[in-house]
Motif scaffolding. Structure first.
Motif, PDB file in Angstrom:
ATOM      1  N   GLU A 103     -76.636  15.358 185.886  1.00 31.01           N
ATOM      2  CA  GLU A 103     -77.431  15.029 184.701  1.00 31.01           C
ATOM      3  C   GLU A 103     -78.710  15.861 184.663  1.00 31.01           C
ATOM      4  OE1 GLU A 103     -79.605  11.152 182.731  1.00 31.01           O
ATOM      5  OE2 GLU A 103     -78.032  10.810 184.216  1.00 31.01           O
ATOM      6  N   LEU A 104     -79.354  16.028 185.815  1.00 31.28           N
ATOM      7  CA  LEU A 104     -80.550  16.875 185.890  1.00 31.28           C
ATOM      8  C   LEU A 104     -80.228  18.298 185.462  1.00 31.28           C
ATOM      9  CD1 LEU A 104     -83.458  17.659 186.862  1.00 31.28           C
ATOM     10  CD2 LEU A 104     -82.429  18.027 189.118  1.00 31.28           C
ATOM     11  N   LEU A 105     -79.128  18.848 185.981  1.00 31.62           N
ATOM     12  CA  LEU A 105     -78.771  20.236 185.668  1.00 31.62           C
ATOM     13  C   LEU A 105     -78.444  20.434 184.186  1.00 31.62           C
ATOM     14  CD1 LEU A 105     -76.600  21.100 188.808  1.00 31.62           C
ATOM     15  CD2 LEU A 105     -78.985  21.704 188.374  1.00 31.62           C
ATOM     16  N   ALA A 106     -78.062  19.354 183.509  1.00 29.67           N
ATOM     17  CA  ALA A 106     -77.739  19.443 182.081  1.00 29.67           C
ATOM     18  C   ALA A 106     -78.926  19.106 181.185  1.00 29.67           C
ATOM     19  CB  ALA A 106     -76.576  18.496 181.765  1.00 29.67           C
ATOM     20  N   ASP A 107     -80.025  18.660 181.760  1.00 26.97           N
ATOM     21  CA  ASP A 107     -81.207  18.253 180.988  1.00 26.97           C
ATOM     22  C   ASP A 107     -81.768  19.449 180.212  1.00 26.97           C
ATOM     23  OD1 ASP A 107     -84.047  17.583 180.369  1.00 26.97           O
ATOM     24  OD2 ASP A 107     -83.631  15.793 181.556  1.00 26.97           O
ATOM     25  N   SER A 108     -82.105  19.241 178.950  1.00 28.51           N
ATOM     26  CA  SER A 108     -82.592  20.338 178.106  1.00 28.51           C
ATOM     27  C   SER A 108     -83.968  20.848 178.534  1.00 28.51           C
ATOM     28  CB  SER A 108     -82.644  19.890 176.639  1.00 28.51           C
ATOM     29  OG  SER A 108     -83.553  18.812 176.493  1.00 28.51           O
ATOM     30  N   ARG A 109     -84.697  20.086 179.344  1.00 34.33           N
ATOM     31  CA  ARG A 109     -86.005  20.519 179.835  1.00 34.33           C
ATOM     32  C   ARG A 109     -85.890  21.414 181.066  1.00 34.33           C
ATOM     33  NH1 ARG A 109     -88.202  14.493 180.331  1.00 34.33           N
ATOM     34  NH2 ARG A 109     -86.079  14.395 181.160  1.00 34.33           N
ATOM     35  N   VAL A 110     -84.685  21.573 181.560  1.00 39.38           N
ATOM     36  CA  VAL A 110     -84.426  22.296 182.806  1.00 39.38           C
ATOM     37  C   VAL A 110     -83.693  23.591 182.497  1.00 39.38           C
ATOM     38  CG1 VAL A 110     -82.971  22.205 184.877  1.00 39.38           C
ATOM     39  CG2 VAL A 110     -84.418  20.256 184.273  1.00 39.38           C
ATOM     40  N   VAL A 111     -84.070  24.669 183.193  1.00 36.39           N
ATOM     41  CA  VAL A 111     -83.363  25.943 183.097  1.00 36.39           C
ATOM     42  C   VAL A 111     -82.845  26.254 184.491  1.00 36.39           C
ATOM     43  CG1 VAL A 111     -83.541  28.374 182.498  1.00 36.39           C
ATOM     44  CG2 VAL A 111     -84.848  26.699 181.214  1.00 36.39           C
ATOM     45  N   ALA A 142     -92.610  14.083 184.069  1.00 33.47           N
ATOM     46  CA  ALA A 142     -91.601  13.261 183.394  1.00 33.47           C
ATOM     47  C   ALA A 142     -90.214  13.502 183.984  1.00 33.47           C
ATOM     48  CB  ALA A 142     -91.601  13.547 181.893  1.00 33.47           C
ATOM     49  N   VAL A 143     -89.894  14.752 184.258  1.00 36.78           N
ATOM     50  CA  VAL A 143     -88.591  15.081 184.854  1.00 36.78           C
ATOM     51  C   VAL A 143     -88.502  14.504 186.263  1.00 36.78           C
ATOM     52  CG1 VAL A 143     -87.135  16.981 185.675  1.00 36.78           C
ATOM     53  CG2 VAL A 143     -88.207  17.116 183.419  1.00 36.78           C
ATOM     54  N   ALA A 144     -89.565  14.662 187.031  1.00 39.69           N
ATOM     55  CA  ALA A 144     -89.570  14.132 188.404  1.00 39.69           C
ATOM     56  C   ALA A 144     -89.379  12.617 188.400  1.00 39.69           C
ATOM     57  CB  ALA A 144     -90.875  14.505 189.099  1.00 39.69           C
ATOM     58  N   LYS A 145     -90.020  11.935 187.458  1.00 38.39           N
ATOM     59  CA  LYS A 145     -89.881  10.479 187.373  1.00 38.39           C
ATOM     60  C   LYS A 145     -88.480  10.088 186.924  1.00 38.39           C
ATOM     61  CE  LYS A 145     -91.964   6.397 185.262  1.00 38.39           C
ATOM     62  NZ  LYS A 145     -93.016   5.897 184.383  1.00 38.39           N
ATOM     63  N   ARG A 146     -87.971  10.772 185.906  1.00 41.59           N
ATOM     64  CA  ARG A 146     -86.650  10.433 185.369  1.00 41.59           C
ATOM     65  C   ARG A 146     -85.566  10.549 186.433  1.00 41.59           C
ATOM     66  NH1 ARG A 146     -82.452   9.131 184.924  1.00 41.59           N
ATOM     67  NH2 ARG A 146     -80.882   9.426 183.311  1.00 41.59           N
ATOM     68  N   TYR A 147     -85.642  11.570 187.285  1.00 38.92           N
ATOM     69  CA  TYR A 147     -84.594  11.808 188.278  1.00 38.92           C
ATOM     70  C   TYR A 147     -84.995  11.356 189.680  1.00 38.92           C
ATOM     71  CZ  TYR A 147     -82.497  14.129 184.394  1.00 38.92           C
ATOM     72  OH  TYR A 147     -81.965  14.374 183.148  1.00 38.92           O
TER      73      TYR A 147
END
Length: 202
Positions: A103-111, A142-147
Motif C-alpha cells: 500500500e505504501l509503494l502504491a501511495d500517490s505521495r510516494v515515488v 503524514a506518510v510516516a503516521k499513516r504507515y
C-alpha cells in the motif's frame, strides 16, 4: 552490527565530536543505550563510500540539477555522481508492517526508486527489500503516521528519502528516472544491481 562512537571516529579518521555531528545530520545511524552512543557499522561504511571531497557540498536544488543533467557511462561515474548529489534528500531507514508495504509503494505521495524503479525501466534486476522511496518534506510526517513507520528498528524494510518541496522533481510518474534509481543503488552499496541496470542506459 553496532560499534562505539570512538571506534566509528577511528574508522573515519575524525573526532568524537564530528561523529556526533554526523549523527545529528543523519549521515550515520545510531542508538543510545543510557549515556553510550552505539553507531551502526553499515551506515559508517556507507558514509565512507560516499564521503564528500573537501569543500561545500551541493545544496538539494543543485544536487537534483546534477542528476537531471547526468549521463553516467560506468560505475565510477555513478559513484562520483552519488557523492556529488548526496545532499539531495534526508535518509530515513524505517520499519513498515509487512502488510502495509504494498500500500505504501502504491501511495500517490510516494515515488519509487532503487531496484524496483530499475526493474520498471527494463533492467534485469530482482526487487528485494529494503524498498527505496522518495517523499516530499511536507508529506513525510503524514506518510510516516499513516504507515506506522518506526525509525528505531534494526530490521528496516523501507528507505525513505525526504526531498525538500522546493527541489521536488517528481510531479509526473510513480517511479524515479533511471539515473536516480542507479545513484540510489550505489548509495545503498548495491554495485552489482547498479552495474546491471546501467546497461539499460548504454
Amino acid at each position: 552490527m553496532k560499534i562505539s562512537a570512538q571506534k566509528a571516529a577511528e574508522l573515519l579518521g575524525v573526532s568524537r565530536m564530528q561523529i556526533s555531528r554526523l549523527v545529528s545530520a543523519g549521515e550515520i545511524r545510531s542508538e543510545r543505550f543510557g549515556n553510550a552512543l552505539q553507531i551502526d557499522l553499515a551506515s559508517v561504511h556507507r558514509y565512507q563510500d560516499l564521503r564528500p571531497a573537501p569543500g561545500r557540498p551541493a545544496d538539494p536544488a543543485s544536487a537534483w540539477q546534477l542528476l537531471a543533467d547526468a549521463r553516467p557511462s560506468n560505475l565510477d561515474d555513478l559513484k562520483a555522481l552519488a557523492v556529488a548529489a548526496r545532499r539531495r534528500s534526508e535518509r530515513h531507514e524505517v520499519r513498515v508492517l509487512p502488510g502495509l508495504v504494498e500500500e505504501l509503494l502504491a501511495d500517490s505521495r510516494v515515488v519509487v526508486s532503487g531496484v524496483a524503479a530499475s526493474a520498471h525501466h527494463g533492467s534485469a534486476v530482482r526487487d528485494v527489500p529494503p524498498h527505496v522511496v522518495y517523499v516530499r518534506h511536507s508529506d513525510y510526517l503524514a506518510v510516516a503516521k499513516r504507515y506506522r513507520m518506526r525509525d528505531d528498528a534494526d530490521d528496516a524494510n523501507v528507505v525513505v528519502k525526504v526531498a525538500p518541496d522546493s527541489a521536488w522533481l517528481f510531479d509526473e510518474g510513480h517511479y524515479v528516472p533511471l539515473v536516480v534509481a542507479l545513484v540510489d543503488l550505489v548509495d545503498d552499496r548495491d554495485d552489482r544491481s547498479a552495474a546491471e541496470a546501467l546497461r539499460s542506459l548504454l
